[in-house]
Scaffold this active site. Structure first.
Site, short mmCIF file in Angstrom:
data_model
loop_
_atom_site.label_atom_id
_atom_site.label_comp_id
_atom_site.label_asym_id
_atom_site.label_seq_id
_atom_site.Cartn_x
_atom_site.Cartn_y
_atom_site.Cartn_z
N SER A 1 3.97 -2.22 10.19
CA SER A 1 5.43 -2.25 10.36
C SER A 1 6.06 -3.60 10.01
O SER A 1 7.00 -4.04 10.68
CB SER A 1 5.81 -1.84 11.79
OG SER A 1 5.43 -0.50 12.01
N GLY B 1 3.19 -1.13 4.23
CA GLY B 1 3.20 0.30 3.95
C GLY B 1 4.60 0.77 3.60
O GLY B 1 5.10 0.59 2.49
N GLY B 2 5.28 1.36 4.57
CA GLY B 2 6.59 1.97 4.35
C GLY B 2 7.58 1.09 3.59
O GLY B 2 8.24 1.56 2.64
N GLU C 1 -4.93 -5.02 10.64
CA GLU C 1 -3.88 -4.02 10.81
C GLU C 1 -4.09 -3.29 12.13
O GLU C 1 -4.88 -2.32 12.19
CB GLU C 1 -3.92 -3.00 9.66
CG GLU C 1 -3.66 -3.61 8.31
CD GLU C 1 -3.15 -2.56 7.32
OE1 GLU C 1 -2.02 -2.70 6.84
OE2 GLU C 1 -3.87 -1.58 7.06
N HIS D 1 -9.21 0.98 5.18
CA HIS D 1 -7.90 1.20 5.81
C HIS D 1 -8.08 2.13 7.01
O HIS D 1 -8.89 3.06 6.98
CB HIS D 1 -6.91 1.80 4.81
CG HIS D 1 -5.51 1.78 5.35
ND1 HIS D 1 -5.06 2.72 6.24
CD2 HIS D 1 -4.50 0.90 5.17
CE1 HIS D 1 -3.81 2.42 6.58
NE2 HIS D 1 -3.45 1.31 5.95
N GLY E 1 2.97 2.23 10.73
CA GLY E 1 3.89 3.35 10.56
C GLY E 1 4.63 3.74 11.83
O GLY E 1 5.27 4.78 11.89
N GLU F 1 -6.48 4.54 8.02
CA GLU F 1 -6.32 5.98 7.73
C GLU F 1 -7.61 6.54 7.13
O GLU F 1 -7.96 7.70 7.36
CB GLU F 1 -5.11 6.19 6.80
CG GLU F 1 -3.80 6.01 7.58
CD GLU F 1 -2.67 5.36 6.81
OE1 GLU F 1 -2.68 5.38 5.57
OE2 GLU F 1 -1.76 4.82 7.47
N ASN G 1 0.87 -1.18 0.00
CA ASN G 1 0.00 0.00 0.00
C ASN G 1 0.91 1.22 0.00
O ASN G 1 1.51 1.54 1.01
CB ASN G 1 -0.90 -0.04 1.25
CG ASN G 1 -1.73 1.22 1.40
OD1 ASN G 1 -1.79 2.05 0.48
ND2 ASN G 1 -2.37 1.37 2.54
N TRP G 2 0.98 1.86 -1.14
CA TRP G 2 1.91 3.00 -1.27
C TRP G 2 1.39 4.28 -0.63
O TRP G 2 2.10 5.27 -0.56
CB TRP G 2 2.22 3.25 -2.76
CG TRP G 2 3.00 2.15 -3.42
CD1 TRP G 2 3.36 0.94 -2.88
CD2 TRP G 2 3.54 2.17 -4.74
NE1 TRP G 2 4.09 0.21 -3.80
CE2 TRP G 2 4.21 0.94 -4.94
CE3 TRP G 2 3.52 3.09 -5.79
CZ2 TRP G 2 4.86 0.61 -6.14
CZ3 TRP G 2 4.15 2.78 -6.99
CH2 TRP G 2 4.82 1.54 -7.15
N LYS G 3 0.13 4.27 -0.25
CA LYS G 3 -0.50 5.45 0.37
C LYS G 3 -0.27 6.70 -0.52
O LYS G 3 -0.19 6.55 -1.73
CB LYS G 3 0.03 5.63 1.80
CG LYS G 3 -0.10 4.33 2.61
CD LYS G 3 0.14 4.47 4.09
CE LYS G 3 -0.04 3.12 4.76
NZ LYS G 3 0.11 3.17 6.20
#
Ligand code: 13P
Length: 250
Positions: free
Chosen positions: A212, A233-234, A166, A94, A172, A96, A9-11
């Protein structure tokens, strides 16, 4: 048999050039693997990403979708639009989206139903907050999130759904759930699906862990019986890290 999946997920990261570069790096390094690989770039680059990944084993997916067919919904993107550029899967729910854009379970259920009715597969995300974890109420919170959404579906709809647990406190933050914490929750989720639907549905649904995941912890997390992969993510923004995480799920 349920699928093993690693999804990135590149956000809201990467411009056009960065999107192209990252996909090229992944393409040149990914060989045949039994893992389903997915990436979710930002809306403006989905078509470019789709074209670049044609005839590879990388599936381009959307980070979000609207629950209406079309019309006066400024800033939104429809299932039909995504399908018209070749996509067949979207993330929904998600944390977010829930926290920053106030998407609640009622809305998320509408989104899930609309996507499935229009033949778009769904990766449905959910997870507890830090306060829920600390107070020991995390099973209750997850049960609630599932009761309000997934449990309201018909069992045959679940074959087009992947679940992504999640925990919000691990997203993150660099703080990952331990492999045992992930397994404990995934096993709870699978038993719950089995109780509310049946064993076959529960055995066939993929449940991803997100929060993470890094090359250093991926193997241990993915080695757990009820963890079928990860939503990253990251670490998905770096080709070498993402490739190592895919490798860890083989
Ligand atoms: P991080 O891997 O950066 O914690 O993000 C997880 C996530 O939110 C994936 O959807």
């Amino acid at each position: 048999m349920r699928k093993k999946i690693v999804a990135g997920n590149w956000k809201m990261n990467n411009d056009l050039d960065q999107t192209i570069d990252l996909i090229k790096e992944l393409k040149s390094a990914i060989s045949k693997t039994e893992v389903d690989i997915m990436i979710a770039p930002s809306f403006p680059f989905l078509k470019v990403a789709f074209d670049l990944t044609e005839n590879t084993n990388i599936e381009v997916i959307s980070q979000n979708v609207n629950e209406n067919n079309s019309g006066a919904f400024t800033g939104e993107v429809s299932v039909k639009m995504l399908k018209s550029i070749g996509l067949s899967t979207t993330l929904i729910g998600h944390s977010e989206r829930r926290a920053l854009y106030y998407e609640n379970d009622d809305l998320l259920l509408k989104k899930i139903n609309f996507a499935l009715e229009n033949e778009m597969n769904v990766i449905f995300c959910f997870g507890e907050e830090l306060s829920d974890r600390k107070s020991g109420k995390y099973f209750e919170v997850i049960k609630n999130q599932l009761d309000n959404t997934i449990i309201k579906l018909k069992s045959n709809q679940l074959k087009n759904i992947v679940l992504a647990y999640e925990p919000v406190w691990a997203i993150g933050t660099g703080e990952t759930a331990t492999a045992d914490q992930a397994q404990e929750m995934h096993s709870y989720i699978r038993s719950y699906i089995s109780e509310r639907f049946n064993l076959e549905v529960a055995q066939n649904i993929s449940i991803l862990y997100g929060g993470s995941v890094k090359p250093i912890n991926a193997s241990e997390i993915f080695s757990k019986a009820d963890v079928d992969g990860g939503l990253i993510g990251g670490a998905a923004l770096n080709s070498s890290d993402f490739l190592k995480i895919i490798e860890a799920n083989t």
